[in-house]
Design an enzyme around this catalytic site. Structure first.
Site, mmCIF file in Angstrom:
data_model
loop_
_atom_site.group_PDB
_atom_site.id
_atom_site.type_symbol
_atom_site.label_atom_id
_atom_site.label_comp_id
_atom_site.label_asym_id
_atom_site.label_seq_id
_atom_site.Cartn_x
_atom_site.Cartn_y
_atom_site.Cartn_z
ATOM 1 N N ASP A 199 -15.417 -7.805 5.678
ATOM 2 C CA ASP A 199 -14.007 -7.556 5.360
ATOM 3 C C ASP A 199 -13.140 -8.695 5.895
ATOM 4 O O ASP A 199 -11.929 -8.723 5.680
ATOM 5 C CB ASP A 199 -13.539 -6.183 5.861
ATOM 6 C CG ASP A 199 -13.665 -6.027 7.357
ATOM 7 O OD1 ASP A 199 -14.203 -6.941 8.024
ATOM 8 O OD2 ASP A 199 -13.216 -4.985 7.878
ATOM 9 N N SER A 200 -13.789 -9.674 6.557
ATOM 10 C CA SER A 200 -13.096 -10.919 6.908
ATOM 11 C C SER A 200 -12.648 -11.654 5.638
ATOM 12 O O SER A 200 -11.857 -12.598 5.704
ATOM 13 C CB SER A 200 -13.992 -11.835 7.762
ATOM 14 O OG SER A 200 -15.267 -11.973 7.179
ATOM 15 N N ASP B 186 -19.326 -4.678 4.045
ATOM 16 C CA ASP B 186 -18.421 -3.982 4.967
ATOM 17 C C ASP B 186 -17.654 -2.889 4.258
ATOM 18 O O ASP B 186 -17.108 -3.105 3.165
ATOM 19 C CB ASP B 186 -17.389 -4.984 5.529
ATOM 20 C CG ASP B 186 -17.744 -5.464 6.917
ATOM 21 O OD1 ASP B 186 -18.573 -4.810 7.595
ATOM 22 O OD2 ASP B 186 -17.185 -6.503 7.336
ATOM 23 N N LYS C 215 -21.886 -1.707 6.264
ATOM 24 C CA LYS C 215 -21.589 -1.816 7.706
ATOM 25 C C LYS C 215 -20.252 -1.142 7.958
ATOM 26 O O LYS C 215 -19.335 -1.245 7.137
ATOM 27 C CB LYS C 215 -21.530 -3.295 8.128
ATOM 28 C CG LYS C 215 -21.044 -3.507 9.574
ATOM 29 C CD LYS C 215 -21.328 -4.899 10.101
ATOM 30 C CE LYS C 215 -20.318 -5.963 9.769
ATOM 31 N NZ LYS C 215 -18.940 -5.701 10.237
ATOM 32 N N GLU D 64 -17.397 -0.027 11.406
ATOM 33 C CA GLU D 64 -17.033 -0.323 12.794
ATOM 34 C C GLU D 64 -16.840 0.966 13.585
ATOM 35 O O GLU D 64 -16.166 1.880 13.123
ATOM 36 C CB GLU D 64 -15.732 -1.151 12.828
ATOM 37 C CG GLU D 64 -15.871 -2.497 12.152
ATOM 38 C CD GLU D 64 -14.583 -3.327 12.219
ATOM 39 O OE1 GLU D 64 -13.588 -2.891 12.850
ATOM 40 O OE2 GLU D 64 -14.571 -4.424 11.625
ATOM 41 N N GLU E 211 -19.812 -7.750 18.726
ATOM 42 C CA GLU E 211 -18.855 -8.860 18.610
ATOM 43 C C GLU E 211 -18.096 -9.061 19.917
ATOM 44 O O GLU E 211 -17.514 -8.117 20.473
ATOM 45 C CB GLU E 211 -17.875 -8.573 17.450
ATOM 46 C CG GLU E 211 -16.852 -9.685 17.273
ATOM 47 C CD GLU E 211 -16.118 -9.638 15.933
ATOM 48 O OE1 GLU E 211 -16.459 -8.805 15.069
ATOM 49 O OE2 GLU E 211 -15.178 -10.439 15.759
HETATM 50 O O1 KIV Z 1 -16.120 -9.176 8.517
HETATM 51 C C1 KIV Z 1 -16.851 -9.948 9.146
HETATM 52 O O2 KIV Z 1 -16.921 -11.160 8.876
HETATM 53 C C2 KIV Z 1 -17.625 -9.405 10.261
HETATM 54 C C3 KIV Z 1 -18.379 -10.370 11.120
HETATM 55 C C4 KIV Z 1 -17.457 -11.084 12.009
HETATM 56 C C5 KIV Z 1 -19.470 -9.722 11.871
HETATM 57 O O3 KIV Z 1 -17.638 -8.234 10.460
#
Ligand code: KIV
Length: 272
Positions: free
Chosen positions: A52-53, A91, A121, A123, A190
């Site tokens: 989600d980055s 994500d 994934k 959080e 992280e």
């Molecule tokens: O969204 C992302 O890029 C991440 C990584 C930093 C692990 O969750």
């Protein structure tokens, strides 16, 4: 080094477990589009995270919170079309799994059906364990993410190192065990102290992938655009830049502008 995990034609959650058992390391990078996903898959990366980055890197938002499920599905389906070998993790964006486990399952199913990704994934630990359990019960592989969890940035107030104090460290240890016991296939840690990450990785049988968590874990993940040096503004201690693409791209574009202005491009061989 490059040959390390090459014997896997297709990386699965079982391959990752095997890599950890052998004491080898897992490589993971983000990707959000077809072209870059193809390059890093062919280069031999084990896991591609459609993070989600993308909210920051692709869309220019300050945080990861604004990205939507539809936008993540667009990015993930582009990546999946490129990938032949790596395990693709997608994500779950903010707001699609924290509210209730039914909605979490619905979001996860949309990701799996509409992208062709291999796993998701999310959080958090105990706070979202009902969602984790429900998604796992549908046969969807889940990767956990603990420590600095950017979707909670407004709760933390800062992006500094997490779990330096004993209370938070103990919660992290308990959460990681809870995620493993629930059936997660791996966990991202992280920005936490390296010693704590080492302790968690050795406590767990599932692979632990670090970002800013030292090298005594089972693998590493970085944001692709950061490690390729595509921006100058983000300079955390854990980031190693392998290229300086910001400079290279800027140089190429300046040369192109100059060639166009001087009528040097196209030349005789570049026309019909
Ligand atoms: O969204 C992302 O890029 C991440 C990584 C930093 C692990 O969750």
């Amino acid at each position: 080094m490059l040959q390390l995990n090459k014997n896997y034609k297709r990386v699965t959650t079982n391959s990752l477990q095997e890599i950890k058992s052998k004491g080898d390391k897992i490589s993971m990078l983000t990707a959000y589009d077809y072209t870059l996903a193809k390059i890093i898959d062919k280069a031999g990366i084990d896991i591609i995270l459609v993070g989600d980055s993308a909210s920051n890197v692709m869309a220019g938002h300050e945080t990861t919170l604004p990205i939507t499920l539809d936008q993540m599905i667009y990015h993930a389906s582009s990546v999946v079309r490129a990938v032949e070998r790596a395990l693709v993790v997608v994500d779950m964006p903010f707001g699609t799994y924290q509210g209730n486990s039914k909605e979490a399952l619905y979001s996860a199913i949309r990701i799996m059906k509409e992208t062709g990704g291999h796993s998701i994934k999310l959080e958090g630990g105990s706070e979202i364990i009902d969602s984790v359990n429900r998604i796992l019960s549908a046969g969807i592989p889940v990767m956990g993410h603990l420590g600095l969890t950017p979707q909670s940035i407004y709760k933390f107030g800062t992006y500094t190192v997490r779990a330096k104090e004993e209370e938070e460290a103990n919660k992290l240890i308990a959460d990681s065990k809870m995620l493993e016991d629930a059936g997660c296939f791996a966990i991202v840690l992280e920005k936490i102290p390296a010693k704590l990450a080492q302790k968690i990785a050795s406590n767990l049988t599932i692979p632990v992938i670090g970002i800013g968590a030292g090298n005594k874990v089972d693998g590493q993940v970085l944001v692709l655009h950061d490690m390729l040096g595509m921006n100058h503004e983000f300079n955390p201690r854990f980031l190693r830049r392998y290229l300086n693409l910001y400079e290279d791209i800027s140089k190429g574009v300046k040369q192109y502008i100059s060639d166009v202005r001087n009528s040097d491009f196209p030349n005789k061989n570049e026309q019909y």
